[in-house]
Design a protein around this motif. Structure first.
Motif, short mmCIF file in Angstrom:
data_model
loop_
_atom_site.label_atom_id
_atom_site.label_comp_id
_atom_site.label_asym_id
_atom_site.label_seq_id
_atom_site.Cartn_x
_atom_site.Cartn_y
_atom_site.Cartn_z
N LEU A 158 67.18 78.19 56.55
CA LEU A 158 67.00 78.88 55.10
C LEU A 158 65.72 79.41 54.91
O LEU A 158 65.44 80.73 54.25
N ASP A 159 64.52 78.65 55.00
CA ASP A 159 63.31 79.17 54.93
C ASP A 159 63.11 80.51 55.65
O ASP A 159 62.50 81.42 55.51
N ALA A 160 63.41 80.49 56.90
CA ALA A 160 63.23 81.68 57.91
C ALA A 160 63.88 82.83 57.38
O ALA A 160 63.39 83.91 57.56
N TRP A 161 65.18 82.45 57.11
CA TRP A 161 65.76 83.44 56.53
C TRP A 161 65.33 84.26 55.32
O TRP A 161 65.18 85.39 55.16
N LEU A 162 64.97 83.42 54.45
CA LEU A 162 64.24 83.97 53.22
C LEU A 162 62.79 84.85 53.68
O LEU A 162 62.60 85.88 53.04
N GLU A 163 62.32 84.24 54.59
CA GLU A 163 60.99 84.84 55.11
C GLU A 163 61.07 86.20 55.57
O GLU A 163 60.50 87.31 55.42
N ARG A 164 62.40 86.41 56.59
CA ARG A 164 62.61 87.50 56.95
C ARG A 164 63.29 88.49 56.14
O ARG A 164 62.92 89.87 55.97
N LEU A 165 63.88 88.09 55.00
CA LEU A 165 64.18 88.97 53.82
C LEU A 165 63.10 89.73 53.27
O LEU A 165 62.87 90.84 52.76
N ALA A 166 62.09 88.72 52.83
CA ALA A 166 60.94 89.25 52.48
C ALA A 166 60.29 90.22 52.99
O ALA A 166 59.50 91.22 52.61
N GLU A 167 59.99 89.91 54.45
CA GLU A 167 59.45 90.98 55.45
C GLU A 167 60.16 92.30 55.33
O GLU A 167 59.47 93.32 55.35
N ASN A 168 61.50 92.24 55.47
CA ASN A 168 62.41 93.52 55.58
C ASN A 168 62.25 94.25 54.33
O ASN A 168 62.21 95.38 54.31
N SER A 169 61.95 93.65 53.08
CA SER A 169 61.74 94.27 51.76
C SER A 169 60.40 94.85 51.56
O SER A 169 60.19 95.91 50.62
N ALA A 170 59.48 94.42 52.12
CA ALA A 170 57.96 95.06 52.07
C ALA A 170 57.85 96.32 52.81
O ALA A 170 58.54 96.81 53.67
#
Length: 62
Positions: free
Chosen positions: A50-62
């Motif tokens: 879950l933490d890795a998925w949330l991190e990927r979402l944050a990176e993709n939105s930046a």
């Protein structure tokens, strides 16, 4: 592995603040964290996934 390392689906949904239907739509597109089905049929998500998925979402939105 500790019990707290595995989250129930309602806990995941509350954390990311989306509905069950929205989560399963993401899952059908391959855009959700990996689910683990336990021998008793219950579904869990590893906290690390879950933490890795949330991190990927944050990176993709930046």
């Amino acid at each position: 592995m500790r019990q707290t390392d595995m989250l129930k689906l309602p806990e995941v949904l509350q954390t990311v603040r989306i509905s069950r239907a929205a989560f399963y739509r993401l899952r059908s597109r391959g855009q959700a964290p990996k689910l683990h089905k336990l021998p008793n049929g219950h579904i869990r998500v590893r906290r690390a996934d879950l933490d890795a998925w949330l991190e990927r979402l944050a990176e993709n939105s930046a």
